[in-house]
Design a protein around this motif. Structure first.
Motif, PDB file in Angstrom:
ATOM      1  N   THR A 167       1.224  -0.766   0.046  1.00 30.27           N
ATOM      2  CA  THR A 167       0.298   0.114  -0.131  1.00 30.27           C
ATOM      3  C   THR A 167       1.068   1.090   0.153  1.00 30.27           C
ATOM      4  N   TYR A 203      -4.246   8.326   2.234  1.00 31.02           N
ATOM      5  CA  TYR A 203      -4.359   8.326   3.850  1.00 31.02           C
ATOM      6  C   TYR A 203      -5.611   8.165   4.515  1.00 31.02           C
ATOM      7  N   GLU A 256      -6.735   3.848   2.909  1.00 32.37           N
ATOM      8  CA  GLU A 256      -6.029   2.257   2.037  1.00 32.37           C
ATOM      9  C   GLU A 256      -4.536   2.644   2.176  1.00 32.37           C
ATOM     10  N   ASN A 284      -1.876   0.910   5.019  1.00 33.83           N
ATOM     11  CA  ASN A 284      -2.103   0.000   5.660  1.00 33.83           C
ATOM     12  C   ASN A 284      -0.650   0.363   6.750  1.00 33.83           C
ATOM     13  N   ARG A 285      -1.473   1.401   8.261  1.00 32.28           N
ATOM     14  CA  ARG A 285      -0.706   1.559   9.080  1.00 32.28           C
ATOM     15  C   ARG A 285       0.674   0.452   9.554  1.00 32.28           C
ATOM     16  N   ALA A 286       0.359  -0.851   9.602  1.00 31.52           N
ATOM     17  CA  ALA A 286       1.572  -1.818   9.981  1.00 31.52           C
ATOM     18  C   ALA A 286       2.265  -1.867   9.075  1.00 31.52           C
ATOM     19  N   GLU A 287       1.876  -1.943   7.693  1.00 32.15           N
ATOM     20  CA  GLU A 287       3.389  -1.447   7.102  1.00 32.15           C
ATOM     21  C   GLU A 287       4.260  -0.175   6.737  1.00 32.15           C
TER      22      GLU A 287
END
Length: 281
Positions: free
Chosen positions: A77, A96, A100, A102-105
């Motif tokens: 993402t 964001y 769309e 991903n905060r883990a990314e």
């Protein structure tokens, strides 16, 4: 007490930027820089930092307009089909706010950037981010968590002034107001975790250049405490404008911070050029 932090962003992005940082440190009033872990000239920047141990080095967290450290397939993402970050902060934030990204990314990539810099043997004085993305809600939480775990003591808070630089559009005013507001929240969040920020920020954030005229004006009305000035120096505008796809006067900023007039004014006004480590002294 009056202290000035001149910080060069994008250290490691291009060898001509790296060259300018070293020249500005040796011959001017620059004492601080932030390194891009994904920069194509990262290794050259590390070499420069190690042979200039009094140059304060922070990390320039990058989520847009650059290259990731992690393989693209691990952060789908965050990247385009070409495997690079989205073009700029506007494109990133559009995704964001729609959920769309991903905060883990984000956490994984920023952690990888931090690991790469620390593995290179650099002791970091502070952190900031490319195109100021660390100021945004959610991202600031991740950045502060990583910084705290890595014992990074300070952070940039880009509390922009509306009338720093020229006003060419209403959008510039809105942008400066927005970033200024976000920076206040980011600084408060940092302080709750005992991460320091300078007292003032006077960099121009709309792509304009920090010139000798700008620094002269700043010095003459310099406030007590520590002021950070952000800039992007370089040694060859023609090459860097093409490489960065950015109409910026890199040479003017290098000339400003190495100007004999500016160095004389700093001395006359008893303003000390420092890096971020001075905040904890």
């Amino acid at each position: 007490m009056k202290q000035l932090i001149i910080n060069a962003d994008d250290f490691g992005r291009h060898e001509l930027i790296n060259k300018a940082v070293e020249k500005a440190f040796k011959k001017g009033c620059l004492r601080s820089t932030t390194i891009m872990a994904g920069g194509k000239f990262f290794d050259n920047a590390v070499e420069i930092a190690k042979r200039n141990p009094n140059l304060g080095v922070g990390i320039h967290f990058t989520l847009a307009n650059g290259y990731p450290v992690l393989p693209p397939e691990k952060i789908p993402t965050l990247v385009t089909p070409e495997g690079i970050f989205h073009e700029n902060y506007i494109e990133f934030l559009k995704l964001y706010v729609k959920g769309e990204i991903n905060r883990a990314e984000i956490q994984a990539e920023l952690a990888a950037q931090l690991e790469k810099v620390t593995r290179a043997g650099l002791k970091l004085t502070h952190f900031d981010s490319h195109q100021h993305l660390h100021h945004f809600p959610g991202i600031i939480v991740i950045a502060l968590k990583l910084a705290k775990a890595a014992n990074i003591p300070a952070m940039r808070a880009a509390d922009t002034k509306i009338f720093d630089g020229s006003i060419e559009s209403f959008g510039q005013i809105i942008g400066r107001l927005g970033l200024g507001s976000l920076s206040k929240f980011a600084a408060h969040s940092a302080h709750t975790k005992n991460i320091l920020t300078p007292d003032h920020f006077s960099g121009i954030v709309a792509g304009e250049s920090v010139t000798e005229k700008f620094l002269t004006k700043l010095i003459k009305k310099f406030e007590d405490g520590t002021t950070e000035v952000m800039l992007h120096p370089g040694t060859d505008n023609e090459i860097l404008k093409k490489y960065c796809a950015w109409e910026h006067d890199f040479e003017a900023e290098l000339n400003a911070v190495t100007s004999p007039k500016i160095l004389k004014l700093l001395k006359e006004n008893k303003i000390k050029a420092v890096n971020f480590s001075a905040l904890s002294k």
